[in-house]
Motif scaffolding. Structure first.
Motif, PDB file in Angstrom:
ATOM      1  N   UNK A   1      71.045  56.589  51.809  1.00  0.00           N
ATOM      2  CA  UNK A   1      70.939  57.570  52.881  1.00  0.00           C
ATOM      3  C   UNK A   1      71.236  58.978  52.388  1.00  0.00           C
ATOM      4  N   UNK A   2      72.267  59.115  51.541  1.00  0.00           N
ATOM      5  CA  UNK A   2      72.598  60.421  51.001  1.00  0.00           C
ATOM      6  C   UNK A   2      71.498  60.992  50.121  1.00  0.00           C
ATOM      7  N   UNK A   3      70.913  60.143  49.267  1.00  0.00           N
ATOM      8  CA  UNK A   3      69.800  60.596  48.431  1.00  0.00           C
ATOM      9  C   UNK A   3      68.579  60.933  49.280  1.00  0.00           C
ATOM     10  N   UNK A   4      68.393  60.203  50.370  1.00  0.00           N
ATOM     11  CA  UNK A   4      67.265  60.483  51.263  1.00  0.00           C
ATOM     12  C   UNK A   4      67.394  61.859  51.897  1.00  0.00           C
ATOM     13  N   UNK A   5      68.633  62.285  52.126  1.00  0.00           N
ATOM     14  CA  UNK A   5      68.849  63.620  52.690  1.00  0.00           C
ATOM     15  C   UNK A   5      68.283  64.688  51.752  1.00  0.00           C
ATOM     16  N   UNK A   6      68.554  64.538  50.461  1.00  0.00           N
ATOM     17  CA  UNK A   6      68.012  65.503  49.494  1.00  0.00           C
ATOM     18  C   UNK A   6      66.492  65.400  49.418  1.00  0.00           C
ATOM     19  N   UNK A   7      65.952  64.192  49.558  1.00  0.00           N
ATOM     20  CA  UNK A   7      64.499  64.012  49.552  1.00  0.00           C
ATOM     21  C   UNK A   7      63.864  64.737  50.740  1.00  0.00           C
ATOM     22  N   UNK A   8      64.523  64.673  51.886  1.00  0.00           N
ATOM     23  CA  UNK A   8      64.034  65.407  53.054  1.00  0.00           C
ATOM     24  C   UNK A   8      64.027  66.903  52.767  1.00  0.00           C
ATOM     25  N   UNK A   9      65.077  67.384  52.095  1.00  0.00           N
ATOM     26  CA  UNK A   9      65.120  68.792  51.726  1.00  0.00           C
ATOM     27  C   UNK A   9      63.988  69.170  50.796  1.00  0.00           C
TER      28      UNK A   9
END
Length: 532
Positions: free
Chosen positions: A513-521
């Protein structure tokens, strides 16, 4: 001690937003006491060009200490001991984990003091990442914006405020599937905090300071309760736990392994998160370099002493089995065993107020981060989030934070809500902290960040560099940066049986989930910047 925010004349304020093309002004000895740290100009987008009435420099040493103190002491010391003991397996290793957490937090404090002295602007890590990664334009800001905006940093505090607040009542409320009393109270709590910080900044600071003093009183009471337990004052029928009677009692049951240590450190470091809280409001701080160097260490040392004493108090009155089975109410068990069951609800009320202070402190900082990102033109509807309307405070940025927190509070399964929010919030920050830590070494040894000359932006060979490769810089980077790299890698590995962090969710949920946040960015950067 005055609880009022320290106020300077408004014309002394030099609010500045850092951009990758701006050379920062570094505090020098001659600047101390003047409060003059210069200005910077940001012209990138329409949102960044918005002209607001600048906030006053109304944060002095006292308010800065309590901004950090309230963030540090929220719920962790009252709530996380059961998890740390359950995974570490022994009293001794549990105490070692809290001491290791203090060392890592001290190193992190030095890292943030160095950055904050060099770039004394609102925004915290956003400014530091932009200095390290100026190209591609907007990429690092977009990655950080996704992390800062989408992580519900206040959600945990609201949930614990609601849980402990309900536990302090003389009656119980019925629970429903979705609209549980805990979630509804958390909703109301954060809404009230947002309105207070967004409409009356000085009143919010005064309430934070008051709750900070109250927390000191609560910690003194906990320590005194531990002393009473050590002297033999326990309720009738409560056996002395004997947690310190022998070497085996202290160290028996110790567990090892990367996953176990990682979970323990996550919970301990969550209790130390907040040493950087003042860095988000440096533009509103009187003489930020001096204030930060006094306030941050003072708050951290005070908290560390109390943390260790409170842990000893818990182990002096409560058995290992009761602590690990207490969930998040271990502090209440201490009061029950020493002073009687009737006092347990009083302690629950105190802890709820402590959690409220934490929510106030986190939201105070997060609203300013969201506003700074809006002024950079990074976010959708940036003009809205950059607004200072109507009270010269980031009400819109606070509302954005409120919306994200409410989504998390109502979406996460009740049994995993607390641990998930804690880990989900901690994981991306571990990545960011690792980057800005080792980034100091890069700037110190390879780049060198020059102090602007007084007669322009031309480099002057006689000027000292801001980031000198000193022992304190190198040591703090290696300790803080290394710990955060460890916390970034281990959650991707499968934990041993019995060390799973969740009841229902997969162990990797918070990391992915945390890595997905950066992917969204990154996706937002592709659409927002590359299309133009």
């Amino acid at each position: 001690m005055s609880l009022s925010p320290e106020t300077l004349p408004e014309d002394s304020n030099h609010h500045a937003l850092h951009h990758s093309e701006i050379e920062p002004l570094i505090s020098t000895p001659g600047d101390q006491g003047t409060g003059n740290y210069g200005t910077a100009t940001t012209v990138v987008t329409d949102a960044a060009a918005l002209k607001h009435e600048q906030p006053k420099r109304q944060i002095g040493v006292v308010s800065a200490v309590f901004i950090i103190f309230n963030r540090l002491i929220g719920t962790g010391i009252f709530a996380n001991q059961s998890t740390v003991l359950a995974f570490s397996g022994s009293v001794g290793l549990s105490l070692v984990m809290w001491l290791v957490g203090a060392i890592i937090a001290a190193a992190g404090t030095e890292v943030y003091i160095i950055w904050g002295t060099a770039l004394p602007f609102n925004g915290g890590e956003k400014n530091y990442l932009e200095r390290l990664f100026p190209k591609p334009k907007g990429l690092i800001t977009s990655l950080y914006a996704a992390n800062a905006v989408l992580l519900a940093a206040s959600a945990n505090g609201c949930l614990v405020f609601a849980e402990y607040g309900l536990a302090s009542l003389p009656f119980s409320l019925p629970a429903t599937t979705t609209l549980s009393p805990i979630k509804l109270i958390a909703f109301v709590c954060l809404a009230g905090v947002v309105l207070l910080h967004g409409l009356h900044v000085s009143a919010g600071l005064r309430l934070q300071n008051f709750l900070g003093v109250l927390k000191l009183g609560i910690l003194f009471i906990l320590v005194a309760t531990g002393i009473a337990a050590i002297s033999g004052h326990l309720q009738e029928g409560i056996q002395r736990p004997r947690n310190f009677d022998s070497w085996d009692a202290i160290w028996g049951g110790s567990r090892t392994g990367g996953s176990v240590l990682c979970i323990c450190l996550y919970n301990v470091l969550w209790s130390y998160v907040g040493f950087s809280n003042a860095n988000y409001a440096l533009s509103e701080m009187d003489n930020p370099a001096r204030t930060l160097r006094i306030a941050a260490p003072l708050a951290l040392v005070t908290v560390t002493i109390f943390y260790l004493l409170c842990n000893i108090a818990y182990f002096s009155a409560v058995s290992k089995e009761d602590i690990t089975g207490s969930g998040r109410l271990v502090a209440a068990l201490l009061f029950r065993n020493v002073w009687g069951e009737s006092t347990e609800k009083i302690l629950n009320a105190f802890v709820a107020l402590s959690a409220l202070g934490n929510v106030l402190s986190v939201s105070f900082a997060q609203g300013r981060v969201n506003q700074a990102l809006g002024e950079e033109g990074v976010l959708p509807f940036s003009k809205v989030w950059a607004s200072n309307w109507p009270a010269k405070a980031p009400l819109a940025g606070l509302i954005l934070h409120w919306l994200i927190c409410i989504l998390v509070i109502f979406a996460v399964p009740p049994g995993d809500a607390y641990n998930f929010v804690l880990n989900f919030t901690s994981y991306p920050m571990a990545l960011v902290n690792g980057v800005i830590s080792f980034g100091l070494l890069y700037l110190a040894f390879y780049k060198g960040l020059s102090v602007n000359s007084s007669d322009g932006n031309q480099e002057n060979p006689r000027e000292k560099t801001a980031f000198v490769p000193s022992f304190s810089l190198i040591a703090s980077v290696l300790v803080f940066g290394g710990a955060n790299i460890f916390l970034s890698v281990v959650p991707l590995l499968k934990p041993p049986p019995g060390a799973e962090p969740y009841e229902e969710l997969p162990y990797w949920t918070h990391a992915v989930g945390g890595l997905s946040i950066f992917f969204i960015g990154w996706l937002w950067w592709l659409w927002h910047y590359r299309r133009s």
